[in-house]
Write an enzyme that holds these catalytic residues in place. Sequence first.
Site, PDB file in Angstrom:
ATOM      1  N   LYS A  99      -0.483   4.805   4.638  1.00 39.22           N
ATOM      2  CA  LYS A  99      -1.321   3.831   5.362  1.00 39.22           C
ATOM      3  C   LYS A  99      -0.762   3.604   6.766  1.00 39.22           C
ATOM      4  O   LYS A  99       0.442   3.464   6.950  1.00 39.22           O
ATOM      5  CB  LYS A  99      -1.385   2.515   4.584  1.00 39.22           C
ATOM      6  CG  LYS A  99      -2.341   1.524   5.220  1.00 39.22           C
ATOM      7  CD  LYS A  99      -2.779   0.447   4.259  1.00 39.22           C
ATOM      8  CE  LYS A  99      -3.694  -0.566   4.941  1.00 39.22           C
ATOM      9  NZ  LYS A  99      -4.959   0.054   5.365  1.00 39.22           N
TER      10      LYS A  99
ATOM     11  N   HIS B  18       0.838  -1.200   0.000  1.00 43.99           N
ATOM     12  CA  HIS B  18       0.000   0.000   0.000  1.00 43.99           C
ATOM     13  C   HIS B  18       0.875   1.252   0.000  1.00 43.99           C
ATOM     14  O   HIS B  18       2.055   1.195   0.349  1.00 43.99           O
ATOM     15  CB  HIS B  18      -0.910   0.034   1.230  1.00 43.99           C
ATOM     16  CG  HIS B  18      -2.111  -0.860   1.103  1.00 43.99           C
ATOM     17  ND1 HIS B  18      -2.059  -2.198   1.420  1.00 43.99           N
ATOM     18  CD2 HIS B  18      -3.383  -0.615   0.683  1.00 43.99           C
ATOM     19  CE1 HIS B  18      -3.252  -2.732   1.201  1.00 43.99           C
ATOM     20  NE2 HIS B  18      -4.073  -1.796   0.750  1.00 43.99           N
TER      21      HIS B  18
HETATM   22  P1  NAD Z   1      -7.496   9.454   5.266  1.00 45.83           P
HETATM   23  O1  NAD Z   1      -6.614   9.700   6.444  1.00 45.83           O
HETATM   24  O2  NAD Z   1      -7.176  10.090   3.954  1.00 45.83           O
HETATM   25  O3  NAD Z   1      -9.020   9.886   5.630  1.00 45.83           O
HETATM   26  C1  NAD Z   1      -9.617   9.704   6.880  1.00 45.83           C
HETATM   27  C2  NAD Z   1     -10.440  10.952   7.172  1.00 45.83           C
HETATM   28  O4  NAD Z   1     -11.233  10.728   8.337  1.00 45.83           O
HETATM   29  C3  NAD Z   1      -9.557  12.191   7.451  1.00 45.83           C
HETATM   30  O5  NAD Z   1      -9.961  13.262   6.619  1.00 45.83           O
HETATM   31  C4  NAD Z   1      -9.833  12.464   8.926  1.00 45.83           C
HETATM   32  O6  NAD Z   1      -9.761  13.850   9.249  1.00 45.83           O
HETATM   33  C5  NAD Z   1     -11.246  11.929   9.068  1.00 45.83           C
HETATM   34  N1  NAD Z   1     -11.632  11.655  10.460  1.00 45.83           N
HETATM   35  C6  NAD Z   1     -10.930  11.018  11.421  1.00 45.83           C
HETATM   36  N2  NAD Z   1     -11.617  11.013  12.577  1.00 45.83           N
HETATM   37  C7  NAD Z   1     -12.791  11.645  12.325  1.00 45.83           C
HETATM   38  C8  NAD Z   1     -13.926  11.975  13.126  1.00 45.83           C
HETATM   39  N3  NAD Z   1     -14.001  11.634  14.421  1.00 45.83           N
HETATM   40  N4  NAD Z   1     -14.937  12.659  12.550  1.00 45.83           N
HETATM   41  C9  NAD Z   1     -14.906  13.001  11.248  1.00 45.83           C
HETATM   42  N5  NAD Z   1     -13.849  12.724  10.433  1.00 45.83           N
HETATM   43  C10 NAD Z   1     -12.818  12.052  10.986  1.00 45.83           C
HETATM   44  O7  NAD Z   1      -7.578   7.866   5.128  1.00 45.83           O
HETATM   45  P2  NAD Z   1      -8.136   6.988   3.892  1.00 45.83           P
HETATM   46  O8  NAD Z   1      -7.016   6.583   3.013  1.00 45.83           O
HETATM   47  O9  NAD Z   1      -9.322   7.673   3.295  1.00 45.83           O
HETATM   48  O10 NAD Z   1      -8.598   5.675   4.672  1.00 45.83           O
HETATM   49  C11 NAD Z   1      -9.540   5.710   5.722  1.00 45.83           C
HETATM   50  C12 NAD Z   1      -9.806   4.302   6.231  1.00 45.83           C
HETATM   51  O11 NAD Z   1     -10.434   3.532   5.215  1.00 45.83           O
HETATM   52  C13 NAD Z   1      -8.535   3.533   6.630  1.00 45.83           C
HETATM   53  O12 NAD Z   1      -8.843   2.725   7.763  1.00 45.83           O
HETATM   54  C14 NAD Z   1      -8.281   2.659   5.414  1.00 45.83           C
HETATM   55  O13 NAD Z   1      -7.527   1.505   5.693  1.00 45.83           O
HETATM   56  C15 NAD Z   1      -9.697   2.325   5.027  1.00 45.83           C
HETATM   57  N6  NAD Z   1      -9.914   1.869   3.643  1.00 45.83           N
HETATM   58  C16 NAD Z   1     -10.780   0.846   3.479  1.00 45.83           C
HETATM   59  C17 NAD Z   1     -11.107   0.411   2.221  1.00 45.83           C
HETATM   60  C18 NAD Z   1     -12.163  -0.662   2.071  1.00 45.83           C
HETATM   61  O14 NAD Z   1     -12.517  -1.023   0.937  1.00 45.83           O
HETATM   62  N7  NAD Z   1     -12.705  -1.191   3.174  1.00 45.83           N
HETATM   63  C19 NAD Z   1     -10.519   1.003   1.101  1.00 45.83           C
HETATM   64  C20 NAD Z   1      -9.617   2.058   1.291  1.00 45.83           C
HETATM   65  C21 NAD Z   1      -9.326   2.504   2.572  1.00 45.83           C
END
Ligand code: NAD
Length: 280
Positions: free
Chosen positions: A172, A168
């Site tokens: 991450k 990744h």
């Molecule tokens: P990122 O850090 O770019 O985005 C996360 C966002 O959540 C940030 O903007 C942060 O400010 C916000 N956030 C955190 N706490 C918050 C709260 N209490 N209230 C409101 N907003 C809040 O991360 P990302 O790359 O978008 O990934 C996010 C998650 O999704 C990770 O756990 C990642 O592993 C997961 N993910 C899952 C899949 C899937 O298919 N299941 C795919 C991609 C990413």
Amino acid sequence: MSDTPATDTPATDMGLVVVGAAGRMGQTLIRAIHTIRGARVIGAVERADSPHLGKDAGELAGIGRIGVPISADPLPVFARADGVLDFTTPASTVEFAGYAAQARIVHVIGTTGCSAEDNARIEAAARHATIVKSGNMSLGINLLAVLVEQAARALDADDFDIEILEMHHKHKVDAPSGTALLLGEAAATGRGVPLAGNDVRVRDGHTGVRKVGSIGFASLRGGSVVGDHSVILAGTGERITLSHHAEDRAIFARGAVKAALWARGRKPGLYSMRDVLGLS
Ligand code: NAD
């Protein structure tokens, strides 16, 4: 859980809240919802210290103004919503699951890295919320999990070693990836054993020889890789590799919206993407 049909056919668009709306997945979700019939963004939530509060969620995501300002207060928007799309952090996701239960709405959880305690709290919230949770929302990975389960069932653990390799992007924060763990669970299910206790997540130093039946993980981090996963079944003299390469986050976002539309009108419970895709 079993695939019970939804109880109604909604006449109106499903109103969705995107939490973590300024994140990598949050912005991708805003763009995806914009292109999918039957769903619309009615709320966007970010952390109280986010520099993006007050901005229009569509403008931030690059699709132009949609009239939805990013807010730090989830409760009023949850009260008006049919569902929540959540790719944030484990602590936030647990909190949002509680709010979704109070509002008795759909909660689609893509967040990875949840602990056993987090998962227990999410399961408790699923008594009142209709939750779909998956470490990977793409069709390809969920199909791959089915193939991995079949391969692990067909190949004897004495003859074939299972190793899961993932790579990744450098931002991450959890490892192994939620997807690698999902594939590990599929392999363990195929073998009829629990993953916990049979997993080897790290190797370093003088580890001794490989334990028969263990399921190994290796995590690489770097650059902008959206998500590469390979499950290697290594025998003596031959090796099978089952792989998936995610090229665009849109596959996860489209899967999440599909999960929300599928979950609308279904009874509360904890469902997986395999339920949504009919692959259970
Ligand atoms: P990122 O850090 O770019 O985005 C996360 C966002 O959540 C940030 O903007 C942060 O400010 C916000 N956030 C955190 N706490 C918050 C709260 N209490 N209230 C409101 N907003 C809040 O991360 P990302 O790359 O978008 O990934 C996010 C998650 O999704 C990770 O756990 C990642 O592993 C997961 N993910 C899952 C899949 C899937 O298919 N299941 C795919 C991609 C990413």
